[in-house]
Design a protein around this motif. Structure first.
Motif, PDB file in Angstrom:
ATOM      1  N   PHE A   1       0.753  -1.619   0.163  1.00 28.37           N
ATOM      2  CA  PHE A   1       0.026  -0.016   0.442  1.00 28.37           C
ATOM      3  C   PHE A   1       0.822   1.261  -0.076  1.00 28.37           C
ATOM      4  CE2 PHE A   1      -2.220   3.502   2.506  1.00 28.37           C
ATOM      5  CZ  PHE A   1      -3.095   3.697   1.337  1.00 28.37           C
ATOM      6  N   LEU A   2       2.233   1.803   0.900  1.00 24.22           N
ATOM      7  CA  LEU A   2       2.932   2.524   0.979  1.00 24.22           C
ATOM      8  C   LEU A   2       3.210   2.546  -0.693  1.00 24.22           C
ATOM      9  CD1 LEU A   2       4.114   2.463   4.816  1.00 24.22           C
ATOM     10  CD2 LEU A   2       2.611   3.910   4.001  1.00 24.22           C
ATOM     11  N   ASP A   3       3.894   1.427  -1.495  1.00 25.75           N
ATOM     12  CA  ASP A   3       5.046   1.323  -1.719  1.00 25.75           C
ATOM     13  C   ASP A   3       3.690   2.367  -3.328  1.00 25.75           C
ATOM     14  OD1 ASP A   3       7.192   1.074  -0.914  1.00 25.75           O
ATOM     15  OD2 ASP A   3       6.616  -1.478  -1.699  1.00 25.75           O
ATOM     16  N   ILE A   4       2.316   1.770  -3.116  1.00 26.51           N
ATOM     17  CA  ILE A   4       1.534   2.288  -4.130  1.00 26.51           C
ATOM     18  C   ILE A   4       0.993   3.474  -3.917  1.00 26.51           C
ATOM     19  CG2 ILE A   4      -0.383   1.902  -5.455  1.00 26.51           C
ATOM     20  CD1 ILE A   4       0.040  -0.966  -4.960  1.00 26.51           C
ATOM     21  N   TYR A   5       1.114   3.760  -2.641  1.00 24.42           N
ATOM     22  CA  TYR A   5       0.499   5.187  -2.230  1.00 24.42           C
ATOM     23  C   TYR A   5       1.771   5.726  -2.793  1.00 24.42           C
ATOM     24  CZ  TYR A   5      -0.860   9.386   0.314  1.00 24.42           C
ATOM     25  OH  TYR A   5      -1.847  10.429   0.797  1.00 24.42           O
ATOM     26  N   SER A   6       3.357   5.945  -2.497  1.00 27.98           N
ATOM     27  CA  SER A   6       4.193   6.478  -3.113  1.00 27.98           C
ATOM     28  C   SER A   6       4.039   7.479  -4.244  1.00 27.98           C
ATOM     29  CB  SER A   6       5.305   6.019  -2.093  1.00 27.98           C
ATOM     30  OG  SER A   6       6.179   6.884  -3.330  1.00 27.98           O
ATOM     31  N   LEU A   7       4.049   5.760  -4.848  1.00 23.12           N
ATOM     32  CA  LEU A   7       4.057   5.965  -6.618  1.00 23.12           C
ATOM     33  C   LEU A   7       2.830   6.851  -7.627  1.00 23.12           C
ATOM     34  CD1 LEU A   7       5.277   5.220  -9.423  1.00 23.12           C
ATOM     35  CD2 LEU A   7       3.800   2.956  -9.717  1.00 23.12           C
ATOM     36  N   TYR A   8       1.611   6.605  -6.382  1.00 26.61           N
ATOM     37  CA  TYR A   8       0.418   7.500  -6.632  1.00 26.61           C
ATOM     38  C   TYR A   8       0.544   9.168  -6.843  1.00 26.61           C
ATOM     39  CZ  TYR A   8      -3.985  10.175  -7.083  1.00 26.61           C
ATOM     40  OH  TYR A   8      -5.212  10.749  -7.637  1.00 26.61           O
ATOM     41  N   LEU A   9       1.338   9.257  -5.719  1.00 26.79           N
ATOM     42  CA  LEU A   9       1.539  10.875  -5.566  1.00 26.79           C
ATOM     43  C   LEU A   9       2.379  11.851  -6.028  1.00 26.79           C
ATOM     44  CD1 LEU A   9       2.094  10.577  -1.216  1.00 26.79           C
ATOM     45  CD2 LEU A   9      -0.092  11.942  -2.879  1.00 26.79           C
ATOM     46  N   LYS A  10       3.457  10.846  -6.472  1.00 25.18           N
ATOM     47  CA  LYS A  10       4.413  10.611  -7.950  1.00 25.18           C
ATOM     48  C   LYS A  10       3.780  11.135  -9.006  1.00 25.18           C
ATOM     49  CE  LYS A  10       8.553   9.380  -5.297  1.00 25.18           C
ATOM     50  NZ  LYS A  10       9.686   7.873  -5.305  1.00 25.18           N
TER      51      LYS A  10
ATOM     52  N   GLU B   1      -5.665   0.677  -8.080  1.00 30.93           N
ATOM     53  CA  GLU B   1      -4.610   0.041  -7.160  1.00 30.93           C
ATOM     54  C   GLU B   1      -4.405   0.510  -6.316  1.00 30.93           C
ATOM     55  OE1 GLU B   1      -3.646  -2.693  -8.288  1.00 30.93           O
ATOM     56  OE2 GLU B   1      -4.077  -2.980 -10.400  1.00 30.93           O
ATOM     57  N   LEU B   2      -4.573   1.238  -5.777  1.00 30.60           N
ATOM     58  CA  LEU B   2      -4.246   1.931  -4.263  1.00 30.60           C
ATOM     59  C   LEU B   2      -5.249   1.269  -3.318  1.00 30.60           C
ATOM     60  CD1 LEU B   2      -2.988   3.908  -2.247  1.00 30.60           C
ATOM     61  CD2 LEU B   2      -3.694   5.380  -3.163  1.00 30.60           C
ATOM     62  N   LEU B   3      -6.376   2.245  -4.539  1.00 30.14           N
ATOM     63  CA  LEU B   3      -8.015   2.009  -3.256  1.00 30.14           C
ATOM     64  C   LEU B   3      -8.514   0.142  -3.024  1.00 30.14           C
ATOM     65  CD1 LEU B   3     -10.127   4.370  -5.575  1.00 30.14           C
ATOM     66  CD2 LEU B   3      -9.235   4.847  -3.264  1.00 30.14           C
ATOM     67  N   GLN B   4      -7.660  -0.471  -4.066  1.00 36.77           N
ATOM     68  CA  GLN B   4      -7.682  -2.497  -3.740  1.00 36.77           C
ATOM     69  C   GLN B   4      -7.185  -2.692  -2.840  1.00 36.77           C
ATOM     70  OE1 GLN B   4      -6.941  -3.804  -7.921  1.00 36.77           O
ATOM     71  NE2 GLN B   4      -8.663  -3.717  -8.635  1.00 36.77           N
ATOM     72  N   LYS B   5      -5.911  -2.190  -2.639  1.00 35.68           N
ATOM     73  CA  LYS B   5      -4.861  -2.584  -1.095  1.00 35.68           C
ATOM     74  C   LYS B   5      -5.492  -1.772   0.063  1.00 35.68           C
ATOM     75  CE  LYS B   5      -1.431  -4.568  -3.279  1.00 35.68           C
ATOM     76  NZ  LYS B   5      -1.529  -6.407  -2.437  1.00 35.68           N
ATOM     77  N   ALA B   6      -6.274  -0.672  -0.186  1.00 37.08           N
ATOM     78  CA  ALA B   6      -6.735   0.050   0.950  1.00 37.08           C
ATOM     79  C   ALA B   6      -7.708  -1.043   1.329  1.00 37.08           C
ATOM     80  CB  ALA B   6      -7.193   1.680   0.686  1.00 37.08           C
ATOM     81  N   TYR B   7      -8.393  -1.227   0.504  1.00 32.10           N
ATOM     82  CA  TYR B   7      -9.656  -2.270   1.088  1.00 32.10           C
ATOM     83  C   TYR B   7      -9.065  -4.124   1.224  1.00 32.10           C
ATOM     84  CZ  TYR B   7     -13.543  -6.039  -0.016  1.00 32.10           C
ATOM     85  OH  TYR B   7     -15.230  -5.969   0.345  1.00 32.10           O
TER      86      TYR B   7
END
Length: 64
Positions: A27-36, A45-51
């Motif tokens: 989740f943290l890896d994908i969140y970092s990528l999304y912010l970038k 993908e981020l929302l799926q990991k959050a779920y």
């Protein structure tokens, strides 16, 4: 075709903690990528990991 099925098979508390840690890291890896990048497919993908995290830990919440 993309499937929205989530299957988790946990053996014991240690397995649960390990699975939770792995998904938190992802989740943290994908969140970092999304912010970038801000790309919509990464947001999905981020929302799926959050779920997934919420399923393992109902106290986990995330808002974008």
């Amino acid at each position: 075709m993309k499937s929205n099925i989530l299957v988790l098979c946990l053996q014991d508390e240690t397995d649960c903690e390990s699975q939770l840690k792995q998904i938190q890291d992802e989740f943290l890896d994908i969140y970092s990528l999304y912010l970038k990048t801000g790309l919509s497919w990464i947001k999905e993908e981020l929302l799926q990991k959050a779920y997934q995290l919420h399923i393992l830990d109902p106290s986990f919440t995330f808002r974008i």
